[in-house]
Scaffold this motif. Structure first.
Motif, PDB file in Angstrom:
ATOM      1  N   THR A 114       0.841  -1.192   0.000  1.00  0.00           N
ATOM      2  CA  THR A 114       0.000   0.000   0.000  1.00  0.00           C
ATOM      3  C   THR A 114       0.874   1.239   0.000  1.00  0.00           C
ATOM      4  OG1 THR A 114      -1.747  -1.124   1.245  1.00  0.00           O
ATOM      5  CG2 THR A 114      -1.794   1.281   1.262  1.00  0.00           C
ATOM      6  N   GLU A 115       0.522   2.193  -0.836  1.00  0.00           N
ATOM      7  CA  GLU A 115       1.188   3.494  -0.880  1.00  0.00           C
ATOM      8  C   GLU A 115       0.119   4.564  -1.036  1.00  0.00           C
ATOM      9  OE1 GLU A 115       4.383   4.100  -0.455  1.00  0.00           O
ATOM     10  OE2 GLU A 115       5.209   2.073  -0.716  1.00  0.00           O
ATOM     11  N   TYR A 116       0.414   5.764  -0.582  1.00  0.00           N
ATOM     12  CA  TYR A 116      -0.489   6.893  -0.780  1.00  0.00           C
ATOM     13  C   TYR A 116      -0.098   7.585  -2.079  1.00  0.00           C
ATOM     14  CZ  TYR A 116      -2.577   6.233   3.721  1.00  0.00           C
ATOM     15  OH  TYR A 116      -3.270   5.697   4.767  1.00  0.00           O
ATOM     16  N   VAL A 117      -1.094   7.753  -2.958  1.00  0.00           N
ATOM     17  CA  VAL A 117      -0.847   8.290  -4.292  1.00  0.00           C
ATOM     18  C   VAL A 117      -1.683   9.553  -4.493  1.00  0.00           C
ATOM     19  CG1 VAL A 117      -1.060   7.803  -6.776  1.00  0.00           C
ATOM     20  CG2 VAL A 117      -0.386   5.975  -5.208  1.00  0.00           C
ATOM     21  N   ASN A 118      -1.060  10.576  -5.095  1.00  0.00           N
ATOM     22  CA  ASN A 118      -1.774  11.801  -5.448  1.00  0.00           C
ATOM     23  C   ASN A 118      -2.486  11.603  -6.772  1.00  0.00           C
ATOM     24  OD1 ASN A 118      -0.862  13.283  -3.220  1.00  0.00           O
ATOM     25  ND2 ASN A 118       1.030  13.801  -4.271  1.00  0.00           N
ATOM     26  N   PHE A 119      -3.768  11.968  -6.826  1.00  0.00           N
ATOM     27  CA  PHE A 119      -4.546  11.911  -8.053  1.00  0.00           C
ATOM     28  C   PHE A 119      -5.052  13.304  -8.382  1.00  0.00           C
ATOM     29  CE2 PHE A 119      -4.885   7.575  -6.499  1.00  0.00           C
ATOM     30  CZ  PHE A 119      -4.723   6.830  -7.665  1.00  0.00           C
ATOM     31  N   GLU A 120      -4.918  13.688  -9.647  1.00  0.00           N
ATOM     32  CA  GLU A 120      -5.528  14.914 -10.134  1.00  0.00           C
ATOM     33  C   GLU A 120      -6.956  14.544 -10.535  1.00  0.00           C
ATOM     34  OE1 GLU A 120      -3.954  17.793 -10.006  1.00  0.00           O
ATOM     35  OE2 GLU A 120      -2.031  16.908  -9.444  1.00  0.00           O
ATOM     36  N   VAL A 121      -7.939  15.275 -10.033  1.00  0.00           N
ATOM     37  CA  VAL A 121      -9.343  14.986 -10.304  1.00  0.00           C
ATOM     38  C   VAL A 121      -9.817  15.922 -11.409  1.00  0.00           C
ATOM     39  CG1 VAL A 121     -11.681  14.903  -9.341  1.00  0.00           C
ATOM     40  CG2 VAL A 121      -9.700  14.269  -7.917  1.00  0.00           C
ATOM     41  N   ALA A 122     -10.316  15.329 -12.502  1.00  0.00           N
ATOM     42  CA  ALA A 122     -10.759  16.121 -13.646  1.00  0.00           C
ATOM     43  C   ALA A 122     -12.186  15.750 -14.003  1.00  0.00           C
ATOM     44  CB  ALA A 122      -9.842  15.867 -14.837  1.00  0.00           C
ATOM     45  N   GLU A 123     -12.873  16.701 -14.607  1.00  0.00           N
ATOM     46  CA  GLU A 123     -14.252  16.467 -15.026  1.00  0.00           C
ATOM     47  C   GLU A 123     -14.302  16.326 -16.539  1.00  0.00           C
ATOM     48  OE1 GLU A 123     -17.576  18.572 -13.322  1.00  0.00           O
ATOM     49  OE2 GLU A 123     -16.211  19.482 -11.878  1.00  0.00           O
ATOM     50  N   PHE A 124     -14.052  15.128 -17.025  1.00  0.00           N
ATOM     51  CA  PHE A 124     -14.299  14.812 -18.421  1.00  0.00           C
ATOM     52  C   PHE A 124     -14.527  13.323 -18.559  1.00  0.00           C
ATOM     53  CE2 PHE A 124     -10.163  13.021 -19.029  1.00  0.00           C
ATOM     54  CZ  PHE A 124      -9.248  13.871 -18.440  1.00  0.00           C
ATOM     55  N   GLU A 125     -15.139  12.964 -19.671  1.00  0.00           N
ATOM     56  CA  GLU A 125     -15.490  11.574 -19.909  1.00  0.00           C
ATOM     57  C   GLU A 125     -14.281  10.801 -20.416  1.00  0.00           C
ATOM     58  OE1 GLU A 125     -18.428   9.894 -19.511  1.00  0.00           O
ATOM     59  OE2 GLU A 125     -19.262  11.665 -18.562  1.00  0.00           O
ATOM     60  N   THR A 126     -14.025   9.657 -19.824  1.00  0.00           N
ATOM     61  CA  THR A 126     -13.009   8.732 -20.296  1.00  0.00           C
ATOM     62  C   THR A 126     -13.381   7.345 -19.805  1.00  0.00           C
ATOM     63  OG1 THR A 126     -10.638   8.189 -20.297  1.00  0.00           O
ATOM     64  CG2 THR A 126     -11.502   9.207 -18.314  1.00  0.00           C
ATOM     65  N   SER A 127     -12.827   6.327 -20.432  1.00  0.00           N
ATOM     66  CA  SER A 127     -13.138   4.965 -20.006  1.00  0.00           C
ATOM     67  C   SER A 127     -12.321   4.570 -18.778  1.00  0.00           C
ATOM     68  CB  SER A 127     -12.888   3.980 -21.148  1.00  0.00           C
ATOM     69  OG  SER A 127     -11.553   4.035 -21.561  1.00  0.00           O
ATOM     70  N   TYR A 128     -11.349   5.389 -18.411  1.00  0.00           N
ATOM     71  CA  TYR A 128     -10.519   5.096 -17.246  1.00  0.00           C
ATOM     72  C   TYR A 128     -11.069   5.806 -16.021  1.00  0.00           C
ATOM     73  CZ  TYR A 128      -7.307   3.797 -20.955  1.00  0.00           C
ATOM     74  OH  TYR A 128      -6.750   3.232 -22.061  1.00  0.00           O
ATOM     75  N   HIS A 129     -10.996   5.136 -14.869  1.00  0.00           N
ATOM     76  CA  HIS A 129     -11.426   5.768 -13.629  1.00  0.00           C
ATOM     77  C   HIS A 129     -10.241   6.401 -12.907  1.00  0.00           C
ATOM     78  CE1 HIS A 129     -15.429   4.232 -14.033  1.00  0.00           C
ATOM     79  NE2 HIS A 129     -14.935   3.031 -14.250  1.00  0.00           N
ATOM     80  N   ALA A 130      -9.069   5.803 -13.067  1.00  0.00           N
ATOM     81  CA  ALA A 130      -7.847   6.339 -12.472  1.00  0.00           C
ATOM     82  C   ALA A 130      -6.686   5.924 -13.352  1.00  0.00           C
ATOM     83  CB  ALA A 130      -7.644   5.806 -11.060  1.00  0.00           C
ATOM     84  N   ILE A 131      -5.697   6.793 -13.437  1.00  0.00           N
ATOM     85  CA  ILE A 131      -4.509   6.495 -14.229  1.00  0.00           C
ATOM     86  C   ILE A 131      -3.302   6.605 -13.315  1.00  0.00           C
ATOM     87  CG2 ILE A 131      -3.078   7.223 -16.162  1.00  0.00           C
ATOM     88  CD1 ILE A 131      -5.651   8.334 -17.448  1.00  0.00           C
ATOM     89  N   LEU A 132      -2.554   5.521 -13.233  1.00  0.00           N
ATOM     90  CA  LEU A 132      -1.315   5.533 -12.458  1.00  0.00           C
ATOM     91  C   LEU A 132      -0.178   5.862 -13.415  1.00  0.00           C
ATOM     92  CD1 LEU A 132      -1.771   2.323 -10.281  1.00  0.00           C
ATOM     93  CD2 LEU A 132      -2.167   4.689  -9.618  1.00  0.00           C
ATOM     94  N   GLY A 133       0.438   7.004 -13.224  1.00  0.00           N
ATOM     95  CA  GLY A 133       1.525   7.432 -14.096  1.00  0.00           C
ATOM     96  C   GLY A 133       2.877   7.048 -13.526  1.00  0.00           C
ATOM     97  N   ARG A 134       3.915   7.584 -14.128  1.00  0.00           N
ATOM     98  CA  ARG A 134       5.287   7.263 -13.716  1.00  0.00           C
ATOM     99  C   ARG A 134       5.556   7.565 -12.244  1.00  0.00           C
ATOM    100  NH1 ARG A 134       6.787   9.471 -19.061  1.00  0.00           N
ATOM    101  NH2 ARG A 134       7.180   7.683 -20.384  1.00  0.00           N
TER     102      ARG A 134
END
Length: 176
Positions: A44-64
């Protein structure tokens, strides 16, 4: 992955091409615990997510940055993610059919968004046209709407024994 609006903090980190051809400024940023696990081994790690309002098939994207935090190594060919965990290497396998369905949905969605954007651009351009140019011309008969080449052309036979097979070429071509 849901988010509680009270935990959002302001963010000015714009990002691009999550939906092809568009950028977005996030609504905010939220930090959430992310766990990869098997029955006997987890991380388990704590990850920062940028929350955006647009349609995409992804719910969350884990980047580099997220992959670096987990010290994870992705293998896109095998849809596999490996990372160190307390009881040895943790292997997280993806599903090919789910990945394909998600990607197909994302392509369809981005195509729909592109068409929508183009419709908005056409409508905006139409507002700036004089009224006499906004009329759709009456449908002409097919004989009147034939394309006419800009230069003189001639038809040549491709095979002597098959005179119905022809090609149209420029009439004033250099013979060499």
């Amino acid at each position: 992955m849901g988010y509680d609006m009270t935990t959002l903090v302001p963010s000015d980190q714009a990002f691009y091409d999550i939906v092809p051809g568009t950028g977005s400024t996030p609504v905010g940023r939220v930090t959430l615990p992310v766990t990869f696990s098997t029955r006997d081994n987890y991380r388990t790690e704590y990850v920062n997510f940028e929350v955006a309002e647009f349609e995409t098939s992804y719910h969350a994207i884990l980047g580099r940055p997220s992959l670096a935090k987990f010290m994870a190594i992705p293998n896109h060919t095998y849809i596999l993610l490996k990372m160190p965990a307390p009881k040895g290497v943790l292997s997280v396998y993806g599903d090919l059919q789910t990945s394909y369905a998600c990607e197909a949905e994302n392509i369809k969605l981005s195509d729909t968004l592109e068409r929508s954007r183009n419709s908005v651009l056409v409508a905006h351009a139409a507002k700036n046209l004089p009224a006499d140019q906004q009329q759709i011309p009456a449908k002409e008969s097919t004989s009147q709407s034939q394309l006419v080449p800009a230069v003189a052309t001639k038809s040549i036979i491709l095979k002597d024994d098959e005179p119905h097979k022809t090609a149209v070429i420029g009439a004033i071509l250099d013979p060499a």
